[in-house]
Scaffold this active site. Structure first.
Site, PDB file in Angstrom:
ATOM      1  N   ASP A  55      -4.698  -1.156  12.757  1.00 23.50           N
ATOM      2  CA  ASP A  55      -4.364   0.170  13.191  1.00 23.50           C
ATOM      3  C   ASP A  55      -5.086   1.069  12.082  1.00 23.50           C
ATOM      4  OD1 ASP A  55      -2.197  -0.569  11.870  1.00 23.50           O
ATOM      5  OD2 ASP A  55      -1.221   1.279  12.634  1.00 23.50           O
ATOM      6  N   ASP A  97      -8.917   1.091   4.739  1.00 22.77           N
ATOM      7  CA  ASP A  97      -7.484   0.981   5.028  1.00 22.77           C
ATOM      8  C   ASP A  97      -7.301   0.942   6.499  1.00 22.77           C
ATOM      9  OD1 ASP A  97      -4.545   1.350   5.139  1.00 22.77           O
ATOM     10  OD2 ASP A  97      -4.825   3.738   5.007  1.00 22.77           O
ATOM     11  N   GLU A 109       1.008  -0.483  11.632  1.00 24.80           N
ATOM     12  CA  GLU A 109       1.384  -0.017  10.400  1.00 24.80           C
ATOM     13  C   GLU A 109       1.393   1.569  10.062  1.00 24.80           C
ATOM     14  OE1 GLU A 109       1.226   0.586   5.862  1.00 24.80           O
ATOM     15  OE2 GLU A 109      -0.201   1.258   7.380  1.00 24.80           O
ATOM     16  N   HIS A 158      -6.388   7.833   4.351  1.00 26.34           N
ATOM     17  CA  HIS A 158      -5.602   8.843   5.056  1.00 26.34           C
ATOM     18  C   HIS A 158      -6.225   9.911   5.068  1.00 26.34           C
ATOM     19  CE1 HIS A 158      -1.237   6.693   5.203  1.00 26.34           C
ATOM     20  NE2 HIS A 158      -2.138   5.832   5.144  1.00 26.34           N
TER      21      HIS A 158
END
Lengths: 468, 468
Positions: free
Chosen positions: B89, B121, B155, B436
């Site tokens: 995810d 990521d 996660e 992120h």
């Protein structure tokens, strides 16, 4: 004294229901100035007022606050001229906010509490002047003074442009030129039982402290302990401003405050106010002082410093491990005589610079003034006040408290400075009216007796000796 | 050593474009776990992985994190068993956030930077394992170890239920029972040039300080100076926690930190990190220390305390003269060996209570722990690490830095505690990958050489002596 008041009062009582109906119509117009979509309603409310005033024979001008047309000077009868101010816009209100009744529908309960947005702030008092005129006409009693009325529709949205307008109209040839005194009915009694006349307001200097370091927000896991954090610095600076007991820690502030005279001190004992009044409005017993006099003095005649919040930091519920890159602390100082707003800025900036320097942080700190409004204190021995005091005694059977307020009503100082005349704050509503809050109301008794008070005030004004 | 790697490496290079294409397909599935409407995409991403793995001959179970069905115990070949973890995810991403390219479309620029949400990521590393298997098959080289894979789809949304699942599966008869060591590829190099193995993470204790006084927000004009203001108290308490230079002021914290040994100190000198690396990530030169060693130690092996923000105070732009009735300060402490999270709570609460009591405020103060995650430190001399070190030298021609991270990856500690085995963090991406953030990317070189590294690691693991 003022015997013609009897027939005026009788008419007020006779017309009470129609006066309430007038307020009902006014409350039904949602003149929320802060909401752009409601601006047409603010205009509609202005037109409603104008048509009511015209029906009462007043000469009305709807004046946009931009450039104004040339106009003829009015010849006023050679009696005193009183300028009254009020506003007909209101704060926003939604049933969902927690109102028990529809906010834009005047709802009267069995105790005579008239609920509705604007009922007390400030449609009730504005209509009070109209109702007083109508009751005079019906009673066949001449108004004993010339009445100039200035009703505004943008008060709850910063009154933009109003200051310039007032200054212009106060000059030679302007609409306010002839005013001998000013009366504003836009505040509240200190409690619920005793009327008051208000002769002072604190000012407000509002500041920002901006501290910035990194170029963007950081992850506290990755950077915690290695970089200067703006929040750490800001909290230190904010903590250096004021003590939990309200003592302001900025050097030089205390010295600016006018000393308390014995004469002024004597005023506080008789004021109808108790610590329970404070606790009731706080909803807690977290007052700093245990006695009335100190509490009122702290509210009215001493400065205070409040920390309002921080912009740019994490402010939502939950947990976020952020190191904010730029934070802006907000605080304000309520100012009192003889504090000069600019001198306050100076000591504030000096203090912040000094404290920040002592932190030895590599971040940068910049303090700035967001806005300043000066305090105002009028002479309560002026005929404007003595006349109002007599009117209160006549209507309510009690001498009014002479009060100040801790907050500011900026237009007060503007009228005083522009006209050079005495300004009186003559409230209609009481401390429990919840202006700006949910379930705003005006008690029927305060409305109807308030109409009598406004009328009586004009008569006592006419009788006061002509000394300035 | 490990000569069979040559043909595996050759296949990785041959298949490079198809591996990038596999990442392209993965990035195109917007598996944003935090967005409920995207949950079907998270499921789709899990199914994509399952079908790719099945095509490679793996035995796959899609396991909801609720109660699980009974299952047969797998007989594994009698070689070492490595458990790998990754997540498929991703964080939310919108073009409007400031992305230069469509976030869910892998876009490769002329420098080989592969932009797309999840590229680094953690879809790149997850596919890295798949690609390593495929390249082995194409090269006709047997995988030298048993491989257990645990790929998660929640996660970025707190991994709810995962801890219990891991604990269950690590027990006798569980899927992870046979694991001899764990490898997680979900972090980053310290810089952009030198690979690293990560053996430590800080923990995090996150706290709230709630201070309340009046029953509702107050007007600072009316109440300023007469009532205890929760913000004044909170800012004093927050200012008492940490100094601008990062020193934690809570009594008892310093004593909990494991002393720095000469052996550990020696590790820091060689780490490929410069102050300019720090300044580049900060976007400023507001670092606390001027040298690399101190900076890395503060990030990795000393605790830090960050003030995150205040809930309930005024946080919007502009000026609001409010006295907030209830404010909640948020801060967290990054913890390190040998700090016991519960002992940290104790000294934190004691400190806050003491400081608040010293304020003599009538408000009430309540501190509480929001969540705690423990620090983790593994032994870098374990065969899991020495094998990975040899693999790095083989692929990258350089000994890896042994690093820690300042942040936490909670699943690391869970795997260690549940399996009782050594856990290795083996990153694929570099410090500039912007996980992120907007414009997340993975360098082509890190991806392709990273696939070789993951494969090589398995071979060196197989060759390490069988001591625990």
């Amino acid at each position: 004294m003022a015997p013609q008041l009897d027939s005026f009062f009788k008419q007020v009582d006779t017309l009470a229901e129609s006066f309430i109906d007038r307020l009902r119509k006014a409350v039904a117009i949602p003149s929320v100035s802060a909401d752009e979509e409601r601006r047409p309603d603010v205009v509609r409310m202005g037109e409603f007022l104008a048509s009511e005033l015209k029906a009462l024979g007043a000469s009305v001008e709807l004046r946009p606050l931009g450039p104004q047309p040339h106009k003829e000077h009015l010849e006023l009868p050679p009696v005193r001229t009183i300028l009254v101010y009020g506003h007909y816009d209101v704060q926003p209100a939604l049933l969902e906010d927690g109102w028990a009744t529809e906010p834009f529908k005047l709802t009267v309960d069995d105790k005579g509490r008239m609920y509705g947005r604007g009922s007390t702030d400030d449609k009730g008092p504005v209509l009070g002047w109209l109702n007083a005129i109508e009751a005079h006409q019906r009673a066949g009693v001449e108004l004993p003074v010339n009445l100039l009325m200035c009703f505004e529709g943008m008060e709850e949205y910063g009154s933009e442009g109003l200051d310039e307008f007032i200054e212009r109209e106060a000059k030679k040839g302007g609409f306010f030129e002839a005013a001998d005194a000013v009366c504003i009915s836009d505040n509240y009694w200190l409690g619920t039982q005793k009327p008051c006349l208000t002769y002072g307001l604190r000012g407000c200097n509002y500041y920002s402290i901006e501290i910035r370091g990194p170029a963007q927000d950081l992850h506290s896991g990755v950077f915690g302990g290695t970089a200067h954090e703006p929040m750490t610095d800001l909290v230190k600076v904010m903590a250096s401003l004021v003590e939990p007991d309200g003592t302001i820690l900025i050097e030089g502030i205390k010295e600016m405050v006018a000393p308390l005279t014995e004469q002024e001190k004597a005023l506080y004992g008789d004021i109808a106010f108790t610590m329970d009044n404070l606790y009731e409005s706080l909803g807690s017993t977290t007052g700093i002082y245990d006695d009335k006099e100190k509490t009122l003095m702290r509210r009215w005649r001493y400065p205070s410093l409040s920390l309002h919040g921080i912009e740019g930091a994490f402010s939502a519920p939950g947990a976020k491990t952020v190191i904010p890159a730029k934070v802006i602390g907000k605080f304000s100082i309520r100012t009192v005589p003889d504090m000069d707003p600019k001198a306050v800025d100076e000591v504030v900036f000096k203090h912040i610079d000094k404290v920040f320097a002592s932190l030895k942080s590599k971040n940068t700190c910049k303090a700035s003034l967001q806005h300043a409004g000066k305090w105002w204190v009028a002479s309560p021995s002026h005929w404007n006040f003595t006349a109002a005091g007599k009117a209160v005694e006549h209507v309510w059977g009690v001498k009014p408290d002479l009060t100040r307020e801790g907050g500011s009503i900026p237009v007060t100082l503007t009228f005083e400075q522009a006209t050079g005349k005495n300004v009186l704050l003559l409230p209609m509503g009481s401390s429990t009216d919840a202006a700006h809050s949910v379930n705003e109301k005006l008690d029927r008794r305060n409305y109807i007796e308030g109409i009598k008070l406004l009328g009586a005030y004009l008569h006592y004004v006419a009788e006061e000796p002509m000394k300035e």
